[in-house]
Structure formats: structure tokens, C-alpha cells
Design an enzyme around this catalytic site. Structure first.
Site, PDB file in Angstrom:
ATOM      1  N   GLN A 143      44.147 -34.407   7.074  1.00 46.04           N
ATOM      2  CA  GLN A 143      43.713 -34.538   5.521  1.00 46.04           C
ATOM      3  C   GLN A 143      45.078 -35.624   4.923  1.00 46.04           C
ATOM      4  OE1 GLN A 143      43.898 -30.284   4.489  1.00 46.04           O
ATOM      5  NE2 GLN A 143      42.109 -31.000   3.003  1.00 46.04           N
ATOM      6  N   ASN A 144      45.963 -35.610   6.094  1.00 45.85           N
ATOM      7  CA  ASN A 144      47.034 -36.760   5.549  1.00 45.85           C
ATOM      8  C   ASN A 144      46.785 -37.995   5.528  1.00 45.85           C
ATOM      9  OD1 ASN A 144      48.489 -34.173   4.874  1.00 45.85           O
ATOM     10  ND2 ASN A 144      49.364 -34.116   7.108  1.00 45.85           N
ATOM     11  N   ASP A 170      49.523 -40.368   6.313  1.00 48.56           N
ATOM     12  CA  ASP A 170      50.597 -40.887   6.713  1.00 48.56           C
ATOM     13  C   ASP A 170      50.698 -41.338   8.069  1.00 48.56           C
ATOM     14  OD1 ASP A 170      51.062 -38.786   8.256  1.00 48.56           O
ATOM     15  OD2 ASP A 170      52.015 -37.476   6.492  1.00 48.56           O
ATOM     16  N   HIS A 227      41.161 -38.747   5.158  1.00 43.48           N
ATOM     17  CA  HIS A 227      41.337 -39.366   3.729  1.00 43.48           C
ATOM     18  C   HIS A 227      42.085 -40.737   4.078  1.00 43.48           C
ATOM     19  CE1 HIS A 227      41.786 -35.155   1.748  1.00 43.48           C
ATOM     20  NE2 HIS A 227      40.194 -35.437   1.993  1.00 43.48           N
ATOM     21  N   CYS A 234      40.061 -54.669   0.471  1.00 38.50           N
ATOM     22  CA  CYS A 234      39.426 -55.314  -0.501  1.00 38.50           C
ATOM     23  C   CYS A 234      38.442 -54.554  -0.932  1.00 38.50           C
ATOM     24  CB  CYS A 234      39.382 -56.637  -0.204  1.00 38.50           C
ATOM     25  SG  CYS A 234      38.385 -57.494  -1.603  1.00 38.50           S
ATOM     26  N   CYS A 285      35.152 -57.650  -0.523  1.00 38.76           N
ATOM     27  CA  CYS A 285      34.687 -58.232   0.907  1.00 38.76           C
ATOM     28  C   CYS A 285      35.252 -57.214   1.962  1.00 38.76           C
ATOM     29  CB  CYS A 285      35.295 -59.398   0.913  1.00 38.76           C
ATOM     30  SG  CYS A 285      37.237 -59.673   1.526  1.00 38.76           S
ATOM     31  N   GLY A 338      49.159 -26.356   8.106  1.00 36.81           N
ATOM     32  CA  GLY A 338      49.788 -26.926   6.751  1.00 36.81           C
ATOM     33  C   GLY A 338      48.745 -27.353   5.848  1.00 36.81           C
ATOM     34  N   SER A 339      47.623 -26.882   5.483  1.00 36.97           N
ATOM     35  CA  SER A 339      46.611 -27.092   4.715  1.00 36.97           C
ATOM     36  C   SER A 339      46.261 -25.937   3.722  1.00 36.97           C
ATOM     37  CB  SER A 339      45.442 -27.465   5.024  1.00 36.97           C
ATOM     38  OG  SER A 339      44.329 -27.703   4.153  1.00 36.97           O
TER      39      SER A 339
HETATM   40 ZN   LIG Z   1      38.373 -59.877  -0.469  1.00 34.33          ZN
END
Ligand SMILES: [Zn+2]
Length: 279
Positions: free
Chosen positions: A106-107, A109, A124, A132, A135, A223-224
Site C-alpha cells: 500500500q506504500n 515509496d 496505490h 498527465c 494524455c 505494517g498495515s
Molecule cells: Zn499530457
């Protein structure tokens, strides 16, 4: 600067012993796995918010001030996140790769990958990428940092209390003057490539994790607190399928973790109920 860090889940013989009881263990990790790397958790021991909840997706795209506030805080917090290094918990899981069917986190990093784990599903998303919204172009977060610095000279060098997901506490500042660069290719809105509150985990990503769990012998949660639905549903699924579940977490370190890892592999009752949903 940082909050008091909790000890990482022990990369102990206990864990190795438990893992050795199964052929293929599905591992789900959460914020508690990264606190020892200097990335604090959103929630306290009871699963309550420690601070202002993170920005909601609707506000991010619909409210320019909320958008500027997000990026200003991210701009100041990024150096801390980009400097974070894997800790013993990440390394222990990387070394246990032979027993792990799939590592789902779920991290955001990227520390499991940097510790050497392969095939990680970042449920996640990843904070080190920017996407973007128009696009779908993907660019490194480090590039966005340079663009933010160029556009906001007065904000460089600010130091603030670290917060999760590369966020920083900058309450009381005026964000209206903070300039947020747009996509170079199409001038669309840029967003960190992470699942915001109010967004769902992309379906294909969820299904890949679900299928991996179905093909596994047991579930290990590290750790959750399982307070967020996107993680909780894997515990519920394993429970319903009769798969053994172990929960190793600073938050659940006391009774539940002891219970889960004591003795031979076996059931540890129903998973805890989440207090809030997230997709
Ligand atoms: Zn774009």
C-alpha cells in the site's frame, strides 16, 4: 523535523519460521513498514488520522488552491522522501523472496523494489512518478521537482515537518502564488502517479493482486493497520477462503501480532474491520 519513529516490524527468526511453514505466501505491506525509513504514518495506533487527511482527488482536480497547496507541500517534502532508504523490514522481505508468491504494498515509496524485491504490485501507485491526467504521459517526479523549483524560487530551501507520501506540513502559508507546471506534451494537469483518496485502485492492478492471493497458501500482513479498504479486502478474502493470516505490524504489534505469529501456522480469527473506505 520527523515524528517519533516506531520500530520496524522485526525481520526476525519468528517471521522466517512462520514463512517456512508455507510454500507460497502472499505479503501485503503498509505504512508501518516504511516508518523506520523516515516516512511517517498517517494514522495513530487506533487508526485515527494524526493530522489533516490528505487531499481528495476531486479537490485536487477541481480546486486550484487545493492543487497548489498539494504541490507546495509535496515540493517541500520531496527531498526527504527521495532520500529515504530501505530498512530491515524491506530487506527481510526481499531475502524471503523464495517463500513469497507476491509482494503487494500500500506504500508508494518504491522501497521494496529498491531493497531487491521483484514483481512488486504497488497497489496505490508510485510517488516517484508523475502522470498527465489528459494524455497519460509518465515522467519522473524528480523532473517535476526541478520544474517546481524553477517556477517557485521563493519556496526553495523551506523545511517543514515531514508527512506521508512526500507531503509536508506547511499550514498557515498562502498557496495562491504557488505555480504548478503543466504537461510539456499537452498542457494537461499533472498528478503524482498515486491513488488519491476518492480514487479507486486501477482494476487490472487489483485483479493481479487478487489472483495472486487466490494462488497463495497464506497471507502475511506487515505494517498495515488494515484501516483502508483497499488493503482490508485482501485480509477478508483470505479469511473467507480459509487461508491462514498473520499480521505483523507496529500498530498491531501487541496482541494481534503475537497471536498471529505464535506457534504453528494457523488461523488467527477474523481480520479487523476498517474504519474508512478508500475505493
Ligand atoms: Zn499530457
Amino acid at each position: 523535523m520527523n515524528r517519533v519513529m516506531q520500530a520496524p516490524p522485526a525481520p526476525s527468526d519468528l517471521l522466517r519460521d512462520w514463512l517456512s511453514g508455507f510454500g507460497r505466501v502472499f505479503v501485503l505491506t503498509g505504512a508501518g513498514c516504511s516508518t523506520a525509513s523516515g516516512i511517517p504514518d498517517y494514522r495513530d495506533a487506533r487508526g485515527e488520522w494524526k493530522r489533516t487527511p490528505p487531499v481528495d482527488f476531486r479537490d485536487f482536480v477541481g480546486d486550484p488552491l487545493a492543487n497548489a497547496r498539494y504541490w507546495a507541500r509535496s515540493f517541500v517534502g520531496w527531498p526527504m522522501v527521495s532520500a529515504a532508504a530501505p530498512n530491515d523490514a524491506h530487506r527481510a522481505l526481499a531475502q524471503a523472496a523464495g517463500r513469497i508468491s507476491r509482494l503487494v504494498t500500500q506504500n508508494v515509496d518504491g522501497l521494496h523494489e529498491r531493497a531487491g524485491s521483484a514483481g512488486v504490485i504497488d497497489l496505490h501507485g508510485r510517488i516517484d512518478r508523475v502522470v498527465c491526467l489528459q494524455c497519460a504521459a509518465s515522467t519522473p517526479r524528480s523532473e517535476m521537482q526541478e520544474r517546481l523549483a524553477d517556477a517557485n524560487a521563493g519556496w526553495s530551501g523551506l523545511v517543514a515537518g515531514a508527512a506521508p507520501d512526500g507531503d509536508a506540513d506547511l499550514e498557515g502559508r498562502d498557496f495562491s502564488g504557488f505555480r504548478v507546471p503543466a504537461c510539456r506534451a499537452c498542457a494537461g494537469m499533472l498528478k503524482p502517479d498515486v491513488v488519491f483518496f476518492g480514487e479507486n485502485v486501477p482494476r487490472a492492478r487489483y485483479e493481479a493482486a487478487r489472483d495472486a492471493l487466490r494462488q497463495s497458501d497464506a497471507l502475511l500482513v506487515v505494517g498495515s493497520s488494515l484501516m483502508v479498504y483497499s488493503g482490508f479486502r485482501f485480509a477478508r478474502m483470505a479469511h473467507e477462503a480459509g487461508q491462514p493470516i498473520a499480521i505483523l505490524s507496529p500498530i498491531a504489534r501487541s496482541r494481534r501480532a503475537t497471536c498471529a505469529l505464535r506457534g504453528s501456522p494457523g488461523h488467527c480469527g477474523s481480520p479487523p474491520r476498517p474504519s474508512a473506505g478508500c475505493g
